[in-house]
Design an enzyme around this catalytic site. Structure first.
Site, PDB file in Angstrom:
ATOM      1  N   HIS A  43      -1.980  -2.410 -15.049  1.00 16.90           N
ATOM      2  CA  HIS A  43      -1.700  -3.280 -13.904  1.00 16.90           C
ATOM      3  C   HIS A  43      -2.070  -2.602 -12.583  1.00 16.90           C
ATOM      4  CE1 HIS A  43       1.101  -5.190 -10.929  1.00 16.90           C
ATOM      5  NE2 HIS A  43       0.584  -6.264 -11.481  1.00 16.90           N
TER       6      HIS A  43
ATOM      7  N   ALA B 258       1.876   0.028  -0.862  1.00 18.22           N
ATOM      8  CA  ALA B 258       2.008   1.179  -1.757  1.00 18.22           C
ATOM      9  C   ALA B 258       2.059   0.688  -3.194  1.00 18.22           C
ATOM     10  CB  ALA B 258       3.268   1.974  -1.428  1.00 18.22           C
ATOM     11  N   VAL B 259       1.113   1.169  -3.986  1.00 17.24           N
ATOM     12  CA  VAL B 259       1.081   0.858  -5.411  1.00 17.24           C
ATOM     13  C   VAL B 259       1.229   2.180  -6.152  1.00 17.24           C
ATOM     14  CG1 VAL B 259      -0.199  -0.238  -7.281  1.00 17.24           C
ATOM     15  CG2 VAL B 259      -0.488  -1.065  -4.934  1.00 17.24           C
ATOM     16  N   ILE B 260       2.213   2.229  -7.026  1.00 17.27           N
ATOM     17  CA  ILE B 260       2.489   3.461  -7.772  1.00 17.27           C
ATOM     18  C   ILE B 260       2.218   3.197  -9.251  1.00 17.27           C
ATOM     19  CG2 ILE B 260       4.253   5.171  -8.348  1.00 17.27           C
ATOM     20  CD1 ILE B 260       5.522   4.404  -5.574  1.00 17.27           C
TER      21      ILE B 260
ATOM     22  N   ARG C 290       2.600  10.891   1.578  1.00 17.44           N
ATOM     23  CA  ARG C 290       1.564  10.214   2.360  1.00 17.44           C
ATOM     24  C   ARG C 290       2.130   9.210   3.373  1.00 17.44           C
ATOM     25  NH1 ARG C 290       0.021  12.324  -2.002  1.00 17.44           N
ATOM     26  NH2 ARG C 290      -2.120  12.943  -2.432  1.00 17.44           N
TER      27      ARG C 290
ATOM     28  N   PHE D 241       6.663  -4.790  -1.673  1.00 16.14           N
ATOM     29  CA  PHE D 241       6.907  -3.972  -2.861  1.00 16.14           C
ATOM     30  C   PHE D 241       6.836  -2.500  -2.456  1.00 16.14           C
ATOM     31  CE2 PHE D 241       6.292  -2.493  -7.218  1.00 16.14           C
ATOM     32  CZ  PHE D 241       7.173  -3.321  -7.892  1.00 16.14           C
TER      33      PHE D 241
ATOM     34  N   PHE E  51      -1.355  -7.295  -4.021  1.00 15.88           N
ATOM     35  CA  PHE E  51      -2.283  -8.316  -4.498  1.00 15.88           C
ATOM     36  C   PHE E  51      -2.400  -9.481  -3.513  1.00 15.88           C
ATOM     37  CE2 PHE E  51      -3.852 -11.721  -7.253  1.00 15.88           C
ATOM     38  CZ  PHE E  51      -4.898 -11.068  -7.883  1.00 15.88           C
TER      39      PHE E  51
ATOM     40  N   THR F 279       1.117   0.778 -17.546  1.00 23.57           N
ATOM     41  CA  THR F 279       0.118  -0.210 -17.964  1.00 23.57           C
ATOM     42  C   THR F 279      -1.061  -0.196 -16.999  1.00 23.57           C
ATOM     43  OG1 THR F 279       1.007  -2.023 -16.627  1.00 23.57           O
ATOM     44  CG2 THR F 279       2.011  -1.668 -18.813  1.00 23.57           C
TER      45      THR F 279
ATOM     46  N   PHE G 211      -7.440   0.254   6.390  1.00 16.90           N
ATOM     47  CA  PHE G 211      -6.964   0.136   5.006  1.00 16.90           C
ATOM     48  C   PHE G 211      -5.937   1.226   4.723  1.00 16.90           C
ATOM     49  CE2 PHE G 211      -7.400   0.554   0.349  1.00 16.90           C
ATOM     50  CZ  PHE G 211      -7.173  -0.766  -0.004  1.00 16.90           C
TER      51      PHE G 211
END
Length: 156
Positions: free
Chosen positions: A91, A83-85, A130, A25, A60, A89, A116
């Site tokens: 989530h 990478a989580v943007i 980043r 993702f 996840f 919500t 990490f």
């Protein structure tokens, strides 16, 4: 300076077997993190045949695959990258927290250094910064932290 024995990790990855677990993702960002981490370890002596990249759907899924790799005993260290943007919500919060907790638990349970490199950003621009732009490459930083920790633990 302190006149006591000091243990520090040398940044030499020669002979180490390293696994990378990378979320697909936001792959435009994650691919840059992976590239930075692989290049860093190669420049510090790790042979490409001793590096393995495992791709998972997203952040996840990183902890469970990292756990399986750690339990295999085949690797000296692992680097997790993703990478989580933030969206509209909650989530984002759940995914980031569970990934961080899961990876930390795997590291502790297996006495295995894990770098990490999960970006947790509010915007795509922050993620780009980043992943090799203005704020450096956090994949490189994760690989470096893992490498130094491997070498410290070998001396303890």
């Amino acid at each position: 300076m302190y006149h006591i024995k000091t243990i520090e990790g040398q940044l030499d990855s020669k002979g180490l077997k390293i696994a990378f677990v990378a979320g697909r993702f936001n792959d435009i960002i994650v691919d840059r993190l992976v590239g930075g981490a692989v290049d860093y370890l190669a420049r510090h002596g790790c042979e490409k045949e001793n590096m393995t990249l495992i791709k998972v759907p997203g952040a996840f899924e990183i902890p469970v695959v990292t756990k399986k790799l750690a339990e295999s005993g085949k690797y000296d260290g692992i680097v997790v990258l993703g990478a989580v943007i933030r969206g509209a919500t909650p989530h984002f919060d759940y995914v980031c927290n569970e990934c961080a907790k899961g990876v930390a638990q795997v590291s502790l349970d297996n006495d295995l250094p894990i770098g990490f490199g999960l970006l947790t950003c509010d915007t795509i621009d922050q993620a780009v910064e980043r992943a090799g732009s203005k704020a450096g490459n956090k994949g490189v930083e994760a690989a470096s932290a893992m490498l130094e920790t491997v070498r410290v633990m070998q001396q303890i």
